[in-house]
Design an enzyme around this catalytic site. Structure first.
Site, mmCIF file in Angstrom:
data_model
loop_
_atom_site.group_PDB
_atom_site.id
_atom_site.type_symbol
_atom_site.label_atom_id
_atom_site.label_comp_id
_atom_site.label_asym_id
_atom_site.label_seq_id
_atom_site.Cartn_x
_atom_site.Cartn_y
_atom_site.Cartn_z
ATOM 1 N N ASP A 87 0.858 -1.184 0.000
ATOM 2 C CA ASP A 87 0.000 0.000 0.000
ATOM 3 C C ASP A 87 0.894 1.234 0.000
ATOM 4 O O ASP A 87 1.670 1.456 0.930
ATOM 5 C CB ASP A 87 -0.884 -0.039 1.254
ATOM 6 C CG ASP A 87 -1.992 1.008 1.239
ATOM 7 O OD1 ASP A 87 -1.928 1.943 0.435
ATOM 8 O OD2 ASP A 87 -2.921 0.865 2.054
ATOM 9 N N ASP A 98 -3.305 7.382 -3.237
ATOM 10 C CA ASP A 98 -3.215 6.226 -2.343
ATOM 11 C C ASP A 98 -3.652 5.001 -3.141
ATOM 12 O O ASP A 98 -4.774 4.965 -3.666
ATOM 13 C CB ASP A 98 -4.133 6.460 -1.138
ATOM 14 C CG ASP A 98 -3.994 5.415 -0.041
ATOM 15 O OD1 ASP A 98 -3.202 4.470 -0.207
ATOM 16 O OD2 ASP A 98 -4.692 5.562 0.984
ATOM 17 N N HIS A 157 -11.546 6.246 2.089
ATOM 18 C CA HIS A 157 -11.481 7.535 2.778
ATOM 19 C C HIS A 157 -11.205 8.663 1.808
ATOM 20 O O HIS A 157 -10.570 8.479 0.767
ATOM 21 C CB HIS A 157 -10.372 7.496 3.826
ATOM 22 C CG HIS A 157 -9.070 6.940 3.294
ATOM 23 N ND1 HIS A 157 -8.111 7.736 2.724
ATOM 24 C CD2 HIS A 157 -8.620 5.663 3.208
ATOM 25 C CE1 HIS A 157 -7.102 6.975 2.318
ATOM 26 N NE2 HIS A 157 -7.386 5.703 2.594
ATOM 27 N N HIS A 165 -7.021 11.003 5.735
ATOM 28 C CA HIS A 165 -8.285 10.364 6.114
ATOM 29 C C HIS A 165 -9.367 11.428 6.295
ATOM 30 O O HIS A 165 -9.859 11.677 7.391
ATOM 31 C CB HIS A 165 -8.112 9.519 7.379
ATOM 32 C CG HIS A 165 -7.272 8.299 7.154
ATOM 33 N ND1 HIS A 165 -5.952 8.219 7.540
ATOM 34 C CD2 HIS A 165 -7.564 7.123 6.557
ATOM 35 C CE1 HIS A 165 -5.472 7.038 7.193
ATOM 36 N NE2 HIS A 165 -6.425 6.353 6.605
ATOM 37 N N GLU A 190 -10.926 1.118 -1.048
ATOM 38 C CA GLU A 190 -9.983 0.030 -0.773
ATOM 39 C C GLU A 190 -10.672 -1.174 -0.127
ATOM 40 O O GLU A 190 -10.660 -1.319 1.088
ATOM 41 C CB GLU A 190 -8.796 0.503 0.062
ATOM 42 C CG GLU A 190 -9.090 1.231 1.348
ATOM 43 C CD GLU A 190 -7.806 1.575 2.098
ATOM 44 O OE1 GLU A 190 -6.820 0.827 2.014
ATOM 45 O OE2 GLU A 190 -7.804 2.611 2.782
ATOM 46 N N GLU A 278 -6.749 -1.164 -4.094
ATOM 47 C CA GLU A 278 -7.087 0.237 -3.815
ATOM 48 C C GLU A 278 -6.709 1.135 -4.981
ATOM 49 O O GLU A 278 -5.654 0.974 -5.594
ATOM 50 C CB GLU A 278 -6.352 0.703 -2.557
ATOM 51 C CG GLU A 278 -6.642 2.145 -2.159
ATOM 52 C CD GLU A 278 -5.920 2.561 -0.902
ATOM 53 O OE1 GLU A 278 -6.368 3.530 -0.259
ATOM 54 O OE2 GLU A 278 -4.895 1.921 -0.553
#
Length: 293
Positions: A87, A98, A157, A165, A190, A278
């Site tokens: 990740d 992300d 998020h 976040h 994700e 993700e």
């Protein structure tokens, strides 16, 4: 919600770099390879590409789902049968991408496909006016359709400048309502699929922290930690990044006084396996743009 061209370009640049580095980093995950070497090499790639890490590279083994990274002097190696989540977070001037993928060193293909299919289905449904809870319904249905459980207490998020976040929260299970998506929202979806309980708990080990308050520190080790943390403007950092001795003493002092927040490793039941997929996306007028694909 509007987004000017400069901001949009920064999100796109971060996404393109994250996509490139994630693929190269995940390609280093092979039997017998050092975790520490893989992590440090991948993190270095981000800087060499002209961007910065939004968080320490997360590399989580088997039943672990999130928040693991190499320890200082880590002697772990990848082994046959492992299921490895990689990740990566990249930022350009605070605008974050992300993205994550799962590397299968065993025979976990259907489990890997479950999280990947759930992510693709959720992305296909993104458009202004849909509720985040509807995306959770899609994710849960896809994962359960593959014979596994979604991890209920992990979510996607929002991604705002220097905020990893933010809102909206994107659930991995069915729920009523939630945030209504609007054009210009940026967030990561994700899905996690598991052979275990469907919930993660905190392990005792902590490798990742972020600064949440500004207070003076007296301990030399705490001062060194804050020298690493302050320029990150609230983005997470790794214990491994802090030079010098007595780092654990400094970390525990700063946690106790509320200056930094710990992120313990999160894992499902021992012996289970968790997969993750993700992407980061921007909601557009008629759908979405996936910056990391």
């Amino acid at each position: 919600m509007s987004m000017d061209d400069r901001v949009c370009d920064a999100y796109r640049e971060a996404g393109a770099l994250a996509r490139k580095v994630l693929r190269r980093g995940a390609g280093l995950v092979k039997e017998g390879v050092s975790l520490l070497e893989m992590v440090e090499t991948t993190e270095r790639m981000v800087v060499e590409e002209g961007a910065q890490l939004a968080f320490p590279l997360n590399v989580s083994f088997n039943e672990a789902a999130a928040h693991d990274t190499a320890m200082p002097g880590d002697e772990r190696t990848f082994a046959r049968g492992d299921l490895i989540k990689v990740d990566l977070g990249v930022h350009v001037d605070g605008y974050i991408a992300d993205t994550a993928m799962t590397v299968d060193l065993g025979n976990h293909g259907p489990l890997v496909e479950a999280s990947r299919a759930a992510l693709d289905a959720a992305i296909a449904a993104v458009r202004p006016g849909i509720a985040a809870g509807d995306l959770g319904t899609i994710i849960q249905s896809k994962i359960e359709g593959h014979g596994y459980k979604p991890v209920a207490n992990l979510t996607g998020h929002g991604l705002e400048r220097y905020d990893l976040h933010a809102k909206p929260m994107i659930p991995n299970i069915a729920m009523n309502g939630g945030a209504i998506l609007v054009e210009g929202m940026v967030f990561a979806i994700e899905p996690f699929a598991t052979t275990g309980s469907g919930r993660v708990v905190e392990a005792p080990r902590v490798e990742i922290y972020k600064q949440v308050a500004a207070r003076p520190a007296r301990l030399p080790s705490a001062k060194r930690i804050l020298e690493i943390a302050r320029p990150r403007r609230g983005l997470p950092f790794s214990r491994r990044w802090v030079p010098g001795d007595k780092v654990d003493l400094g970390l525990s002092t700063l946690v106790r006084t509320g200056v930094i927040h710990p992120f313990p490793v999160l894992h499902d039941i021992q012996g289970s396996f968790v997969s993750q997929a993700e992407h980061t996306l921007i909601v557009t007028a008629d759908g979405c743009e996936v910056t990391t694909r």
